[in-house]
Every structure is written in structure tokens, then in C-alpha cells.
Design a protein around this motif. Structure first.
Motif, PDB file in Angstrom:
ATOM      1  N   ASN A  69       0.815  -1.215   0.000  1.00  0.00           N
ATOM      2  CA  ASN A  69       0.000   0.000   0.000  1.00  0.00           C
ATOM      3  C   ASN A  69       0.849   1.265   0.000  1.00  0.00           C
ATOM      4  OD1 ASN A  69      -2.383  -1.553   0.080  1.00  0.00           O
ATOM      5  ND2 ASN A  69      -2.271  -1.716   2.315  1.00  0.00           N
ATOM      6  N   GLY A  70       1.886   1.264  -0.836  1.00  0.00           N
ATOM      7  CA  GLY A  70       2.712   2.447  -0.996  1.00  0.00           C
ATOM      8  C   GLY A  70       3.879   2.552  -0.045  1.00  0.00           C
ATOM      9  N   ALA A  71       3.977   1.660   0.952  1.00  0.00           N
ATOM     10  CA  ALA A  71       5.078   1.701   1.910  1.00  0.00           C
ATOM     11  C   ALA A  71       6.051   0.563   1.631  1.00  0.00           C
ATOM     12  CB  ALA A  71       4.549   1.603   3.338  1.00  0.00           C
ATOM     13  N   THR A  72       7.324   0.888   1.565  1.00  0.00           N
ATOM     14  CA  THR A  72       8.343  -0.141   1.359  1.00  0.00           C
ATOM     15  C   THR A  72       8.669  -0.772   2.700  1.00  0.00           C
ATOM     16  OG1 THR A  72       9.286   1.127  -0.474  1.00  0.00           O
ATOM     17  CG2 THR A  72      10.634  -0.626   0.454  1.00  0.00           C
ATOM     18  N   MET A  73       8.367  -2.064   2.842  1.00  0.00           N
ATOM     19  CA  MET A  73       8.544  -2.789   4.105  1.00  0.00           C
ATOM     20  C   MET A  73       9.654  -3.822   3.946  1.00  0.00           C
ATOM     21  SD  MET A  73       6.102  -1.438   5.990  1.00  0.00           S
ATOM     22  CE  MET A  73       5.740  -2.580   7.351  1.00  0.00           C
ATOM     23  N   VAL A  74      10.580  -3.836   4.902  1.00  0.00           N
ATOM     24  CA  VAL A  74      11.746  -4.716   4.808  1.00  0.00           C
ATOM     25  C   VAL A  74      11.839  -5.605   6.042  1.00  0.00           C
ATOM     26  CG1 VAL A  74      13.036  -3.110   3.357  1.00  0.00           C
ATOM     27  CG2 VAL A  74      13.262  -2.960   5.840  1.00  0.00           C
ATOM     28  N   PRO A  75      12.356  -6.837   5.881  1.00  0.00           N
ATOM     29  CA  PRO A  75      12.527  -7.738   7.025  1.00  0.00           C
ATOM     30  C   PRO A  75      13.517  -7.147   8.029  1.00  0.00           C
ATOM     31  CG  PRO A  75      12.660  -8.955   4.960  1.00  0.00           C
ATOM     32  CD  PRO A  75      12.708  -7.494   4.614  1.00  0.00           C
ATOM     33  N   MET A  76      13.055  -6.896   9.238  1.00  0.00           N
ATOM     34  CA  MET A  76      13.868  -6.187  10.230  1.00  0.00           C
ATOM     35  C   MET A  76      15.089  -6.982  10.653  1.00  0.00           C
ATOM     36  SD  MET A  76      12.682  -4.595  13.887  1.00  0.00           S
ATOM     37  CE  MET A  76      13.857  -3.784  14.982  1.00  0.00           C
ATOM     38  N   ARG A  77      14.890  -8.260  10.993  1.00  0.00           N
ATOM     39  CA  ARG A  77      16.006  -9.031  11.540  1.00  0.00           C
ATOM     40  C   ARG A  77      17.176  -9.125  10.557  1.00  0.00           C
ATOM     41  NH1 ARG A  77      17.276 -12.776  15.405  1.00  0.00           N
ATOM     42  NH2 ARG A  77      15.175 -12.729  16.295  1.00  0.00           N
ATOM     43  N   GLU A  78      16.894  -9.524   9.328  1.00  0.00           N
ATOM     44  CA  GLU A  78      17.983  -9.738   8.373  1.00  0.00           C
ATOM     45  C   GLU A  78      18.667  -8.426   7.987  1.00  0.00           C
ATOM     46  OE1 GLU A  78      17.652 -12.980   5.424  1.00  0.00           O
ATOM     47  OE2 GLU A  78      15.528 -12.981   5.936  1.00  0.00           O
ATOM     48  N   ILE A  79      17.868  -7.352   7.851  1.00  0.00           N
ATOM     49  CA  ILE A  79      18.454  -6.049   7.525  1.00  0.00           C
ATOM     50  C   ILE A  79      19.306  -5.540   8.678  1.00  0.00           C
ATOM     51  CG2 ILE A  79      17.939  -3.621   7.088  1.00  0.00           C
ATOM     52  CD1 ILE A  79      17.382  -5.172   4.643  1.00  0.00           C
ATOM     53  N   PHE A  80      18.748  -5.561   9.880  1.00  0.00           N
ATOM     54  CA  PHE A  80      19.463  -5.021  11.034  1.00  0.00           C
ATOM     55  C   PHE A  80      20.708  -5.838  11.355  1.00  0.00           C
ATOM     56  CE2 PHE A  80      16.763  -1.846  13.530  1.00  0.00           C
ATOM     57  CZ  PHE A  80      16.146  -1.367  12.379  1.00  0.00           C
ATOM     58  N   GLU A  81      20.610  -7.166  11.250  1.00  0.00           N
ATOM     59  CA  GLU A  81      21.787  -7.998  11.526  1.00  0.00           C
ATOM     60  C   GLU A  81      22.885  -7.740  10.503  1.00  0.00           C
ATOM     61  OE1 GLU A  81      19.984 -11.848  13.946  1.00  0.00           O
ATOM     62  OE2 GLU A  81      20.320 -12.014  11.790  1.00  0.00           O
ATOM     63  N   LYS A  82      22.507  -7.525   9.255  1.00  0.00           N
ATOM     64  CA  LYS A  82      23.498  -7.225   8.217  1.00  0.00           C
ATOM     65  C   LYS A  82      24.178  -5.892   8.500  1.00  0.00           C
ATOM     66  CE  LYS A  82      25.381  -8.649   4.350  1.00  0.00           C
ATOM     67  NZ  LYS A  82      26.081  -9.944   4.232  1.00  0.00           N
ATOM     68  N   LEU A  83      23.469  -4.991   9.169  1.00  0.00           N
ATOM     69  CA  LEU A  83      24.038  -3.695   9.521  1.00  0.00           C
ATOM     70  C   LEU A  83      24.745  -3.727  10.871  1.00  0.00           C
ATOM     71  CD1 LEU A  83      21.135  -1.373   8.321  1.00  0.00           C
ATOM     72  CD2 LEU A  83      23.358  -1.687   7.223  1.00  0.00           C
ATOM     73  N   GLY A  84      24.865  -4.921  11.461  1.00  0.00           N
ATOM     74  CA  GLY A  84      25.660  -5.070  12.674  1.00  0.00           C
ATOM     75  C   GLY A  84      24.889  -5.019  13.975  1.00  0.00           C
ATOM     76  N   ALA A  85      23.556  -5.053  13.929  1.00  0.00           N
ATOM     77  CA  ALA A  85      22.757  -5.014  15.151  1.00  0.00           C
ATOM     78  C   ALA A  85      22.394  -6.430  15.602  1.00  0.00           C
ATOM     79  CB  ALA A  85      21.484  -4.201  14.930  1.00  0.00           C
ATOM     80  N   GLU A  86      22.215  -6.591  16.926  1.00  0.00           N
ATOM     81  CA  GLU A  86      21.743  -7.857  17.491  1.00  0.00           C
ATOM     82  C   GLU A  86      20.249  -7.733  17.768  1.00  0.00           C
ATOM     83  OE1 GLU A  86      24.020  -8.863  20.895  1.00  0.00           O
ATOM     84  OE2 GLU A  86      25.908  -9.106  19.781  1.00  0.00           O
ATOM     85  N   ILE A  87      19.511  -8.804  17.455  1.00  0.00           N
ATOM     86  CA  ILE A  87      18.051  -8.776  17.541  1.00  0.00           C
ATOM     87  C   ILE A  87      17.566  -9.721  18.631  1.00  0.00           C
ATOM     88  CG2 ILE A  87      15.885  -9.197  16.320  1.00  0.00           C
ATOM     89  CD1 ILE A  87      17.312  -6.830  15.210  1.00  0.00           C
ATOM     90  N   GLY A  88      16.643  -9.230  19.458  1.00  0.00           N
ATOM     91  CA  GLY A  88      15.973 -10.066  20.448  1.00  0.00           C
ATOM     92  C   GLY A  88      14.471 -10.029  20.245  1.00  0.00           C
ATOM     93  N   TRP A  89      13.778 -11.104  20.638  1.00  0.00           N
ATOM     94  CA  TRP A  89      12.338 -11.213  20.410  1.00  0.00           C
ATOM     95  C   TRP A  89      11.646 -11.687  21.671  1.00  0.00           C
ATOM     96  CZ3 TRP A  89       8.188  -9.988  17.835  1.00  0.00           C
ATOM     97  CH2 TRP A  89       7.061 -10.815  17.833  1.00  0.00           C
ATOM     98  N   ASN A  90      10.601 -10.947  22.080  1.00  0.00           N
ATOM     99  CA  ASN A  90       9.788 -11.325  23.227  1.00  0.00           C
ATOM    100  C   ASN A  90       8.426 -11.748  22.711  1.00  0.00           C
ATOM    101  OD1 ASN A  90       8.007 -11.376  25.459  1.00  0.00           O
ATOM    102  ND2 ASN A  90       9.320  -9.953  26.590  1.00  0.00           N
ATOM    103  N   PRO A  91       8.152 -13.065  22.664  1.00  0.00           N
ATOM    104  CA  PRO A  91       6.882 -13.541  22.091  1.00  0.00           C
ATOM    105  C   PRO A  91       5.668 -13.149  22.930  1.00  0.00           C
ATOM    106  CG  PRO A  91       8.102 -15.363  23.071  1.00  0.00           C
ATOM    107  CD  PRO A  91       9.018 -14.174  23.100  1.00  0.00           C
ATOM    108  N   GLN A  92       5.847 -12.969  24.257  1.00  0.00           N
ATOM    109  CA  GLN A  92       4.716 -12.620  25.105  1.00  0.00           C
ATOM    110  C   GLN A  92       4.186 -11.220  24.789  1.00  0.00           C
ATOM    111  OE1 GLN A  92       7.456 -14.302  26.520  1.00  0.00           O
ATOM    112  NE2 GLN A  92       6.188 -16.158  26.377  1.00  0.00           N
ATOM    113  N   THR A  93       5.123 -10.267  24.590  1.00  0.00           N
ATOM    114  CA  THR A  93       4.708  -8.887  24.320  1.00  0.00           C
ATOM    115  C   THR A  93       4.769  -8.542  22.839  1.00  0.00           C
ATOM    116  OG1 THR A  93       6.966  -8.071  24.658  1.00  0.00           O
ATOM    117  CG2 THR A  93       5.512  -8.166  26.594  1.00  0.00           C
ATOM    118  N   GLN A  94       5.194  -9.518  22.007  1.00  0.00           N
ATOM    119  CA  GLN A  94       5.329  -9.278  20.564  1.00  0.00           C
ATOM    120  C   GLN A  94       6.229  -8.064  20.302  1.00  0.00           C
ATOM    121  OE1 GLN A  94       3.195 -11.145  17.763  1.00  0.00           O
ATOM    122  NE2 GLN A  94       3.980 -12.416  19.432  1.00  0.00           N
ATOM    123  N   THR A  95       7.365  -8.046  20.997  1.00  0.00           N
ATOM    124  CA  THR A  95       8.274  -6.909  20.928  1.00  0.00           C
ATOM    125  C   THR A  95       9.637  -7.332  20.405  1.00  0.00           C
ATOM    126  OG1 THR A  95       7.164  -5.828  22.781  1.00  0.00           O
ATOM    127  CG2 THR A  95       9.397  -5.074  22.264  1.00  0.00           C
TER     128      THR A  95
END
Length: 337
Positions: A69-95
């Protein structure tokens, strides 16, 4: 040569480092405009978008980047990890929590805001989950990690650049020095070859050129190829795993070149016959002689699909150029030895 004889549909034999990311129809955008850059080219509510990071194509393992719908959406984990960030996921809070150096980013699925070091950032579109992958607006990558975002309308590609041109040149210089220091000579069977190196960031890949500087080394390589199609791969396989393990490249090319010095008075004579059209680069040196550089072979390494192809660039004796050796990297049990 024997084994596989497939014609290559597209191969760039020589690549020159250039300002290609800043030209060729690429439009630089302000972060506030990025989310709508591709809107005019949308043909459907969900349209696949190509993404590069620092000139290298992203191959997404779980979910492609999409125009929604006009917005370019990118996979956060793979993009951020490629840029050197570490990703964590909390399934209870969906955060999702991303950390890079002193930057901490927190984002909740379905929310129209995120926080960067405690500061609220408005999202152009709420984060969403498709195929178990969290997709975020492309603009958020710029705001969160300070990357530069550009949109190439001609190819429908989002270009993410986290390094300046000067930084890229320094990376190449550092890598060249590393390879020259560790692999100044390459050995295969009972033959040792003295080599030189230079690297490039091409259109979506990293390429390393390995130059044979002695004529007898080329002769030895061609002699080995008569009985073993894996020769070119065996020559560069240790370097390939270094490129993957040490520098994090998944898709890259290793070229094998000859570099022959010819003095002017002998050029074209029976003593040193040559045809400049047979060479990719003819470089005149300060002393008036010339370097004739010929791309002979290229190994195409794909650590995503776990495959290596050896490709004949200039075919001797009328042979067809193309892939003459292919092997699964998983089957190459001696690769790291």
C-alpha cells in the motif's frame, strides 16, 4: 576440459570500482520521503522489492521485502543484523529489541511508534509479521541506525548504504593487505605460485582478483586442468572460506587473472607475440612497457545455496566459455583443510 559444459547467460568479466551507487538513475531521498518512493510504481498491494546493502544484494531467507500500500517494508532481523545489530524477540509482548553499540531500538508488532534510545519515533506504517518475519518501514532503518536510503526507480531496488565511499575504499585496502600477507603464494599439488590481489565492490557483490604474475604458473595451472576440473576451485578454496568466515560475504566472485609485462620493442614480435584485443586491460607503465591483464577463470561462490561454480571466461583452443565445474560446498569435505 571435461565435466559440465553450460553456457553462462550473463557474466561480468571485469568490474571497476566506481560511484555506481550514486549514479545510473539512482535518486537520493530524504528519510521523510523514503516510505513513498516506490508508490508510483506499485502494481499490486504486495509487490516484491529488491534490496542492496552497501552494494551487495540481499537474499532474504524467510520473507522478501515488499511494497505494501505504498510503503516499502523490509525484514527487520535480516536487515538489522546485516548492519551489525543484534536482535531479540519477546513472544509474550510481541516486541523486537535491536542493539548496536550504544543504540537500543524497541518496536512492538502492530504499533505505529518505536523507540530509539528511549525517544519515540513515528512509523510510516505499523510493523507487521509475514511468514514469521517482522517487516518494518524502510525509512525506519535510516532513522534507527543512521543508514542512507536511496531508491533506484529503474530497477525497483532499495539501496541501503551504511558506509561512505572512503570507508569502502579502506575496507578494500584492508582486505587486499590481509590477502597479500596471508596468501602471498598459493600452492596446488606440488606447484607454488606467486600471486597478487586486488578487490572490488561491484554491482551487488564483492569480487577478489587473484593475479598470476609468472608465465610458468599459468602453464602449470592449465596442465593441471587437463586432468582435474576442480583445479581452479582448489586453488582458491581457502581464500573463499576466509572471505565468508572472516568478512561475512555470502555471495562473491574470485577471478583468476594473468598479468604479463611486455616491453615495447618486443610487443607483437615473434619473441613476445600478443594481440591487445585478447586482453581485458592493457595498462601502460611509467617505463613505457605495458601490463597485459587477461581474465581467465572466475569462481562464483554462493554460501546461501552452498554451491561453487568455476567458469571459463576466455576459452583457449576454441572451447566454449561457460561453467566447467560445479560442486556443492557441503560435499567439499576438504574445504577447510
Amino acid at each position: 576440459m571435461k565435466a559440465i559444459r553450460m553456457r553462462v547467460l550473463a557474466l561480468a568479466g571485469a568490474v571497476v570500482l566506481s560511484n555506481s551507487l550514486l549514479s545510473g538513475g539512482v535518486v537520493e531521498a530524504k528519510s521523510s520521503d523514503v516510505s513513498i518512493l516506490a508508490a508510483n510504481s506499485a502494481k499490486a498491494a504486495y509487490q516484491k522489492v529488491k534490496v542492496t546493502i552497501n552494494g551487495v544484494d540481499m537474499i532474504f531467507k524467510q520473507q522478501d521485502a515488499l511494497l505494501i500500500n505504498g510503503a516499502t517494508m523490509v525484514p527487520m532481523r535480516e536487515i538489522f543484523e546485516k548492519l551489525g545489530a543484534e536482535i531479540g524477540w519477546n513472544p509474550q509482548t510481541q516486541t523486537v529489541t535491536a542493539t548496536k553499540d550504544s543504540t537500543v531500538i524497541v518496536l512492538q508488532i502492530g504499533a505505529k511508534t518505536a523507540t530509539v534510545n528511549g525517544k519515540t519515533v513515528q512509523l510510516a506504517k505499523e510493523a507487521t509479521v509475514i511468514n514469521n518475519a517482522t517487516l518494518v518501514p524502510l525509512r525506519f532503518v535510516s532513522e534507527a541506525l543512521g543508514a542512507t536510503i536511496k531508491w533506484d526507480a529503474a530497477t525497483g531496488t532499495a539501496l541501503i548504504e551504511s558506509r561512505s565511499q572512503a570507508a569502502l575504499l579502506q575496507i578494500l585496502k584492508d582486505r587486499n593487505e590481509y590477502f597479500k600477507g596471508k596468501y602471498s603464494k598459493l600452492s596446488i599439488d606440488d606447484h607454488t605460485m606467486k600471486v597478487d590481489y586486488y578487490g572490488v565492490f561491484g554491482d551487488g557483490y564483492y569480487g577478489l582478483y587473484v593475479q598470476l604474475t609468472e608465465a610458468q604458473d599459468l602453464g602449470a595451472l592449465m596442465e593441471l586442468l587437463k586432468s582435474d576440473d576442480s583445479t581452479v576451485h582448489r586453488l582458491t578454496k581457502q581464500i573463499a572460506y576466509d572471505i565468508h568466515d572472516k568478512f561475512g560475504e555470502d555471495l562473491f566472485l574470485i577471478f583468476i587473472q594473468t598479468k604479463v609485462n611486455v616491453v615495447p620493442q618486443l610487443a607483437g614480435s615473434p619473441v613476445a607475440p600478443f594481440n591487445p584485443q585478447d586482453y581485458d586491460i592493457v595498462r601502460v607503465l611509467p617505463d613505457g612497457s605495458s601490463d597485459l591483464i587477461n581474465n581467465l577463470f572466475v569462481n562464483r561462490y554462493d554460501f546461501i545455496n552452498r554451491r561453487v561454480d568455476s567458469i571459463l571466461v576466455h576459452a583457449p583452443d576454441g572451447a566454449d566459455p561457460g561453467i566447467f565445474f560445479r560442486e556443492s560446498l557441503d560435499e567439499d569435505i576438504n574445504m577447510r583443510k
